[in-house]
Design a protein around this motif. Structure first.
Motif, PDB file in Angstrom:
ATOM      1  N   ILE A   1      42.579  12.359  66.347  1.00 14.42           N
ATOM      2  CA  ILE A   1      41.554  13.148  65.659  1.00 14.42           C
ATOM      3  C   ILE A   1      42.139  13.535  64.302  1.00 14.42           C
ATOM      4  CG2 ILE A   1      40.113  15.217  65.710  1.00 14.42           C
ATOM      5  CD1 ILE A   1      40.468  15.196  68.781  1.00 14.42           C
ATOM      6  N   ASN A   2      41.549  13.010  63.237  1.00 16.40           N
ATOM      7  CA  ASN A   2      42.050  13.270  61.895  1.00 16.40           C
ATOM      8  C   ASN A   2      41.598  14.644  61.396  1.00 16.40           C
ATOM      9  OD1 ASN A   2      43.454  10.776  61.355  1.00 16.40           O
ATOM     10  ND2 ASN A   2      41.446   9.781  61.281  1.00 16.40           N
ATOM     11  N   ARG A   3      42.425  15.221  60.521  1.00 15.36           N
ATOM     12  CA  ARG A   3      42.094  16.487  59.869  1.00 15.36           C
ATOM     13  C   ARG A   3      41.971  16.257  58.369  1.00 15.36           C
ATOM     14  NH1 ARG A   3      46.314  20.773  62.272  1.00 15.36           N
ATOM     15  NH2 ARG A   3      45.026  22.177  61.026  1.00 15.36           N
TER      16      ARG A   3
ATOM     17  N   ARG B   1      51.092   2.201  68.613  1.00 13.07           N
ATOM     18  CA  ARG B   1      50.722   2.879  67.368  1.00 13.07           C
ATOM     19  C   ARG B   1      50.638   4.393  67.576  1.00 13.07           C
ATOM     20  NH1 ARG B   1      46.410  -1.889  66.049  1.00 13.07           N
ATOM     21  NH2 ARG B   1      47.811  -3.194  64.809  1.00 13.07           N
ATOM     22  N   TRP B   2      50.052   4.776  68.671  1.00 16.93           N
ATOM     23  CA  TRP B   2      49.937   6.195  69.052  1.00 16.93           C
ATOM     24  C   TRP B   2      51.323   6.813  69.179  1.00 16.93           C
ATOM     25  CZ3 TRP B   2      51.226   8.780  73.648  1.00 16.93           C
ATOM     26  CH2 TRP B   2      50.534   9.953  73.947  1.00 16.93           C
ATOM     27  N   LYS B   3      52.240   6.083  69.788  1.00 20.08           N
ATOM     28  CA  LYS B   3      53.622   6.577  69.944  1.00 20.08           C
ATOM     29  C   LYS B   3      54.310   6.741  68.585  1.00 20.08           C
ATOM     30  CE  LYS B   3      56.838   3.789  71.348  1.00 20.08           C
ATOM     31  NZ  LYS B   3      57.758   2.915  72.121  1.00 20.08           N
ATOM     32  N   LYS B   4      54.107   5.786  67.689  1.00 18.99           N
ATOM     33  CA  LYS B   4      54.676   5.901  66.347  1.00 18.99           C
ATOM     34  C   LYS B   4      54.168   7.152  65.643  1.00 18.99           C
ATOM     35  CE  LYS B   4      55.675   1.110  65.035  1.00 18.99           C
ATOM     36  NZ  LYS B   4      55.292   0.001  64.099  1.00 18.99           N
ATOM     37  N   LEU B   5      52.869   7.407  65.767  1.00 18.71           N
ATOM     38  CA  LEU B   5      52.279   8.596  65.151  1.00 18.71           C
ATOM     39  C   LEU B   5      52.840   9.870  65.774  1.00 18.71           C
ATOM     40  CD1 LEU B   5      48.609   7.349  64.806  1.00 18.71           C
ATOM     41  CD2 LEU B   5      50.079   8.091  62.921  1.00 18.71           C
TER      42      LEU B   5
ATOM     43  N   LEU C   1      48.354   3.427  59.651  1.00 16.72           N
ATOM     44  CA  LEU C   1      48.639   3.539  61.083  1.00 16.72           C
ATOM     45  C   LEU C   1      47.524   4.299  61.792  1.00 16.72           C
ATOM     46  CD1 LEU C   1      50.828   2.739  63.111  1.00 16.72           C
ATOM     47  CD2 LEU C   1      51.972   4.914  62.629  1.00 16.72           C
ATOM     48  N   LYS C   2      47.040   5.360  61.184  1.00 16.00           N
ATOM     49  CA  LYS C   2      45.959   6.146  61.779  1.00 16.00           C
ATOM     50  C   LYS C   2      44.668   5.324  61.856  1.00 16.00           C
ATOM     51  CE  LYS C   2      46.230   9.776  59.055  1.00 16.00           C
ATOM     52  NZ  LYS C   2      45.903  11.126  58.522  1.00 16.00           N
ATOM     53  N   LYS C   3      44.372   4.561  60.799  1.00 15.51           N
ATOM     54  CA  LYS C   3      43.184   3.715  60.805  1.00 15.51           C
ATOM     55  C   LYS C   3      43.263   2.646  61.886  1.00 15.51           C
ATOM     56  CE  LYS C   3      41.572   4.053  56.034  1.00 15.51           C
ATOM     57  NZ  LYS C   3      41.433   3.332  54.740  1.00 15.51           N
ATOM     58  N   SER C   4      44.452   2.060  62.030  1.00 17.48           N
ATOM     59  CA  SER C   4      44.634   1.020  63.049  1.00 17.48           C
ATOM     60  C   SER C   4      44.394   1.577  64.441  1.00 17.48           C
ATOM     61  CB  SER C   4      46.046   0.431  62.951  1.00 17.48           C
ATOM     62  OG  SER C   4      46.242  -0.213  61.726  1.00 17.48           O
ATOM     63  N   LEU C   5      44.920   2.778  64.711  1.00 16.07           N
ATOM     64  CA  LEU C   5      44.733   3.380  66.028  1.00 16.07           C
ATOM     65  C   LEU C   5      43.262   3.685  66.260  1.00 16.07           C
ATOM     66  CD1 LEU C   5      45.802   4.499  68.660  1.00 16.07           C
ATOM     67  CD2 LEU C   5      46.303   6.656  67.487  1.00 16.07           C
TER      68      LEU C   5
END
Length: 297
Positions: free
Chosen positions: A178-180, A252-256, A277-281
């Motif tokens: 969930i982006n802010r 990707r989630w783990k990297k974030l 990375l966020k866009k890819s996830l």
């Protein structure tokens, strides 16, 4: 969704690493005694498969003029995991049907192995009910040795020391972001849900030492969002890896997650990498939701 309070007593030894899967959780003795091929599947692959079957599998049967016919069926949008299942079991076939793929096994000797695999080792109440009907009709087939039903497992056999949750996540779970407004800040969540099975969903809260359980009508969802609980999740999935295409969004989630733990992004270049990375996830998340196949439910 409404938050569900969990007032059940703690029955799980939190974080214990001493559980032996052969002694304390799932019993594959009858399956292995009946297994006709040279290389018998290992316990961890079988437990992962049980979790996946409980999420996405179907015990199908129908009656012909003379006797019942039985099959194990698993439908997926992508075939790779079905070939892995075929390799684990050593039998069955994978075929394409329009926009989806199906794992199928229906030979009597293979169905008997499936019964020995699942008998007494299933966790979800609704799956146990379907399996009991599957077994009772199988016992009506001519020239069949009766297989007695074994009492099912309880949810406390599901813990951090076996891959059942990994298989169930491959079927039912989701790694989300969930982006802010601040580009550097975001929320990460892990969600997994099921219909009419509140006990296993509530049990996951105890297993992962945190999180929340939500309910909407008959659908229950476990959600983890705190860094502490997500850390427990990552430790688990590193030990018991996913086997479906969800491996990609998980990585990707783990990297974030580790970027989040590290703190501020110090350069514009690093911030751009973070955005990608966020866009890819987010794309992975939407792709999985749009291709999730449901059948024989």
């Amino acid at each position: 969704y409404n938050l569900v309070e969990n007032n059940q007593p703690e029955t799980l030894k939190k974080g214990s690493s001493e559980t032996n899967t052969q002694d304390n959780s799932f019993n594959f003795l009858l399956f292995k005694d009946s297994y006709p091929f040279h290389h018998c599947p290992n316990d961890y692959d079988l437990i992962w498969l049980l979790g996946f079957i409980e999420g996405d599998g179907s015990f199908a049967y129908y009656k012909t003029s003379n006797f019942y016919s039985h099959s194990l069926v698993i439908n997926q949008k992508h075939p790779q995991v079905l070939y892995k299942i075929k390799k684990i079991l050593g039998f069955g076939s994978v075929k394409q049907y329009g926009s989806y793929y199906r794992y199928y096994t229906g030979k009597k000797e293979h169905i008997e192995l499936v019964i020995h695999l699942c008998n007494g080792n299933l966790v979800l109440n609704k799956v146990n009910k379907r399996f009991d009907k599957f077994l009772s009709t199988y016992n009506l087939r001519p020239k069949t040795n009766t297989i007695n039903s074994i009492p099912s497992k309880k949810e406390d056999h599901v813990d951090l020391n076996n891959p059942w949750i990994s298989g169930f996540t491959d079927a039912e779970g989701c790694f989300s972001i969930i982006n802010r407004k601040d580009r550097e800040k975001f929320y990460l969540t892990y969600k997994i849900g099921n219909n009419n099975e509140p006990y296993i969903i509530q049990h996951l809260k105890k297993v992962f030492l945190g999180g929340s359980v939500y309910q909407k009508d008959n659908h229950f969802i476990f959600q983890a969002a705190s860094q502490e609980t997500l850390g427990v999740l990552i430790s688990y999935f590193e030990r018991f890896p996913l086997k479906t295409e969800k491996t990609i969004p998980y990585k990707r989630w783990k990297k974030l997650y580790y970027r989040q733990i590290d703190g501020k992004v110090r350069t514009g270049r690093a911030l751009n990498r973070l955005d990608r990375l966020k866009k890819s996830l987010k794309k992975d998340e939407l792709k999985i939701e749009s291709t999730k196949w449901r059948s024989f439910k």
